[in-house]
Design a protein around this motif. Structure first.
Motif, PDB file in Angstrom:
ATOM      1  N   GLY A  68      -5.894  12.123  -8.215  1.00 28.18           N
ATOM      2  CA  GLY A  68      -7.049  11.279  -7.925  1.00 28.18           C
ATOM      3  C   GLY A  68      -8.159  12.034  -7.221  1.00 28.18           C
ATOM      4  N   GLU A  69      -9.317  11.406  -7.149  1.00 32.58           N
ATOM      5  CA  GLU A  69     -10.485  12.012  -6.523  1.00 32.58           C
ATOM      6  C   GLU A  69     -10.687  11.472  -5.109  1.00 32.58           C
ATOM      7  N   LEU A  70     -11.212  12.333  -4.244  1.00 30.05           N
ATOM      8  CA  LEU A  70     -11.594  11.956  -2.886  1.00 30.05           C
ATOM      9  C   LEU A  70     -13.041  12.327  -2.656  1.00 30.05           C
ATOM     10  N   ALA A  71     -13.742  11.491  -1.925  1.00 34.18           N
ATOM     11  CA  ALA A  71     -15.122  11.785  -1.550  1.00 34.18           C
ATOM     12  C   ALA A  71     -15.238  11.709  -0.038  1.00 34.18           C
ATOM     13  N   LEU A 100     -14.484   8.425   4.375  1.00 31.93           N
ATOM     14  CA  LEU A 100     -13.534   8.969   3.403  1.00 31.93           C
ATOM     15  C   LEU A 100     -13.246   7.906   2.359  1.00 31.93           C
ATOM     16  N   LEU A 101     -13.448   8.263   1.092  1.00 33.45           N
ATOM     17  CA  LEU A 101     -13.274   7.329  -0.010  1.00 33.45           C
ATOM     18  C   LEU A 101     -12.352   7.922  -1.064  1.00 33.45           C
ATOM     19  N   ARG A 102     -11.563   7.064  -1.681  1.00 33.65           N
ATOM     20  CA  ARG A 102     -10.810   7.489  -2.865  1.00 33.65           C
ATOM     21  C   ARG A 102     -11.689   7.183  -4.060  1.00 33.65           C
ATOM     22  N   ALA A 103     -12.681   8.041  -4.234  1.00 31.89           N
ATOM     23  CA  ALA A 103     -13.704   7.833  -5.267  1.00 31.89           C
ATOM     24  C   ALA A 103     -14.241   9.187  -5.682  1.00 31.89           C
ATOM     25  N   GLY A 104     -15.043   9.191  -6.756  1.00 35.51           N
ATOM     26  CA  GLY A 104     -15.591  10.418  -7.285  1.00 35.51           C
ATOM     27  C   GLY A 104     -17.093  10.513  -7.110  1.00 35.51           C
ATOM     28  N   ARG A 105     -17.690  11.446  -7.867  1.00 41.42           N
ATOM     29  CA  ARG A 105     -19.119  11.727  -7.720  1.00 41.42           C
ATOM     30  C   ARG A 105     -20.000  10.569  -8.176  1.00 41.42           C
ATOM     31  N   ARG A 106     -19.493   9.731  -9.052  1.00 33.81           N
ATOM     32  CA  ARG A 106     -20.316   8.606  -9.504  1.00 33.81           C
ATOM     33  C   ARG A 106     -20.465   7.542  -8.427  1.00 33.81           C
ATOM     34  N   GLY A 122     -24.184  14.284   4.081  1.00 30.65           N
ATOM     35  CA  GLY A 122     -23.675  15.270   3.140  1.00 30.65           C
ATOM     36  C   GLY A 122     -22.488  14.712   2.387  1.00 30.65           C
ATOM     37  N   VAL A 123     -22.501  14.835   1.061  1.00 31.81           N
ATOM     38  CA  VAL A 123     -21.466  14.261   0.211  1.00 31.81           C
ATOM     39  C   VAL A 123     -20.753  15.384  -0.535  1.00 31.81           C
ATOM     40  N   ALA A 124     -19.422  15.366  -0.507  1.00 35.34           N
ATOM     41  CA  ALA A 124     -18.631  16.317  -1.280  1.00 35.34           C
ATOM     42  C   ALA A 124     -17.452  15.580  -1.896  1.00 35.34           C
ATOM     43  N   VAL A 125     -16.959  16.132  -3.004  1.00 38.00           N
ATOM     44  CA  VAL A 125     -15.905  15.468  -3.772  1.00 38.00           C
ATOM     45  C   VAL A 125     -14.782  16.455  -4.034  1.00 38.00           C
ATOM     46  N   LEU A 126     -13.564  15.968  -3.892  1.00 36.57           N
ATOM     47  CA  LEU A 126     -12.359  16.711  -4.254  1.00 36.57           C
ATOM     48  C   LEU A 126     -11.791  16.116  -5.540  1.00 36.57           C
ATOM     49  N   PRO A 127     -11.570  16.907  -6.608  1.00 36.55           N
ATOM     50  CA  PRO A 127     -11.492  18.368  -6.632  1.00 36.55           C
ATOM     51  C   PRO A 127     -12.772  19.076  -7.059  1.00 36.55           C
ATOM     52  N   GLY A 128     -13.837  18.372  -7.353  1.00 38.45           N
ATOM     53  CA  GLY A 128     -15.020  19.024  -7.905  1.00 38.45           C
ATOM     54  C   GLY A 128     -15.636  20.069  -7.004  1.00 38.45           C
ATOM     55  N   ASP A 129     -15.692  19.819  -5.694  1.00 38.83           N
ATOM     56  CA  ASP A 129     -16.365  20.718  -4.762  1.00 38.83           C
ATOM     57  C   ASP A 129     -15.408  21.502  -3.875  1.00 38.83           C
ATOM     58  N   ALA A 130     -14.123  21.222  -3.963  1.00 39.95           N
ATOM     59  CA  ALA A 130     -13.160  21.892  -3.092  1.00 39.95           C
ATOM     60  C   ALA A 130     -11.773  21.790  -3.705  1.00 39.95           C
ATOM     61  N   GLY A 131     -10.872  22.672  -3.236  1.00 39.86           N
ATOM     62  CA  GLY A 131      -9.513  22.658  -3.749  1.00 39.86           C
ATOM     63  C   GLY A 131      -8.529  21.926  -2.864  1.00 39.86           C
TER      64      GLY A 131
END
Length: 353
Positions: free
Chosen positions: A208-211, A264-270, A299-308
């Motif tokens: 899953g994605e995290l933001a 902290l969100l369980r969401a993605g870039r959208r 500042g917004v970042a998303v896992l895994p898109g912006d970090a491992g």
């Protein structure tokens, strides 16, 4: 705001305590059963096997309680109650000593399990005692003994269960105080760190994605210097209220310290930039703050898109916040490829004396 745990219909309150309770019973019961069989000259393969099985069960509960299937902890008092009933009926023993054996499963259920499971266990104990005492002692004498047993077990269960519920409530209060920021009511850094670690484990296991949104109030020092710390605290609480509105129950909003907040969100870039925009809009809608609503840099970042991993996620979100602040403040900056949402409607000039 940190959430207290719910009391589910089939909860297990304390795995460690429950396992130790079974350990004490089985490791004491195993030699007792063997000794009784020898002293009464009723040694049998079934009795010896039962004694060995009890001992092995106690050792497993002691050394590896986490490997035992969860239903076992709920079934244990019911199995014990049924076993006591069968042994009492088979041995034609309706003495008070025999009926006292029901006390362990009743107290176990009262201390570690829910009201529903406790009620089922009491019903089984009362039925088993009735099947024992009435055929042996008759209705008149048996009714007196059975009633005394019912009252004693019920009162013991009620006292233990009530004390346990009170202890649970006190623990919930302490957990809430330990995990909440005293000024804003949001989660504090300790709770956020735990939530971030749990969310990282969830993301690794599910894909899953995290933001992560890192939020900073622009010119907060000027607000304190101009209007005083009491009004500055009021601004912090207003931002916290807006964060609760924007995040809802699907994320974790926390105050890390000073004027720094995170979401902290369980969401993605959208989804994440829209939450940031909603937060800015909620703050901008406040009309009761001195000098107007403050602007926010996010500042917004998303896992895994912006970090491992979650450490990289925090670093990416901090870097995006730095970009938002150095590019004019009052902005939402998204790490990596993504839109710069620019100057938001929440922007306001620094307060002037």
């Amino acid at each position: 705001m940190p959430q207290t745990r719910d009391h589910f219909a089939y909860e297990l309150r304390d795995l460690h305590g429950a396992s130790r309770s079974i350990v004490y019973l089985t490791l004491a019961g195993s030699p007792y059963l063997t000794a009784v069989s020898i002293l009464t000259s009723q040694v049998s393969a079934v009795g010896l096997l039962s004694s060995v099985f009890m001992g092995l069960t106690g050792l497993v509960c002691w050394w590896r309680p986490g490997r035992i299937p969860r239903p076992f902890w709920f079934a244990a008092p019911l199995i014990a109650t049924a076993t006591i009933s069968v042994l009492n009926i088979a041995s034609h023993d309706a003495s008070s000593g025999a009926l006292l054996f029901y006390l362990w499963p009743v107290l176990y259920a009262a201390n570690f399990l829910s009201t529903r499971v406790l009620s089922l266990n009491l019903t089984m104990a009362f039925a088993g005692a009735g099947l024992t005492v009435f055929p042996i002692l008759g209705l008149r004498v048996g009714l007196a003994d059975w009633t005394a047993m019912v009252l004693a077990m019920s009162m013991a269960a009620a006292v233990v269960h009530t004390l346990r519920r009170r202890a649970d409530k006190l623990r919930d209060v302490l957990e809430r105080q330990a995990h909440a920021d005293h000024l804003t009511g949001l989660a504090n850094r300790r709770y956020f760190d735990e939530a971030l670690a749990d969310a990282g484990a969830w993301a690794r296991s599910t894909g899953g994605e995290l933001a992560l949104l890192t939020v900073d109030l622009d010119h907060f020092k000027a607000i304190n210097d101009t209007f005083g710390h009491a009004e500055g605290d009021r601004v912090l609480r207003a931002v916290a209220t807006a964060m609760g509105t924007a995040v809802g129950k699907d994320g974790v909003a926390a105050r890390l310290g000073g004027d720094e907040f995170v979401v902290l969100l369980r969401a993605g870039r959208r989804t994440a930039p829209g939450v940031a925009e909603g937060l800015c809009a909620a703050v901008a809608a406040r009309t009761d703050l001195p000098g107007g609503p403050p602007s926010l840099s996010i500042g917004v970042a998303v896992l895994p898109g912006d970090a491992g991993d979650v450490d990289g996620l925090v670093a990416a979100s901090d870097a995006a916040l730095y970009e938002a602040k150095t590019s004019g403040r009052g902005r939402v900056a998204v790490a990596g490829p993504g839109p710069d949402l620019g100057l938001m409607a929440s922007s306001a000039p620094a307060p002037r004396p």
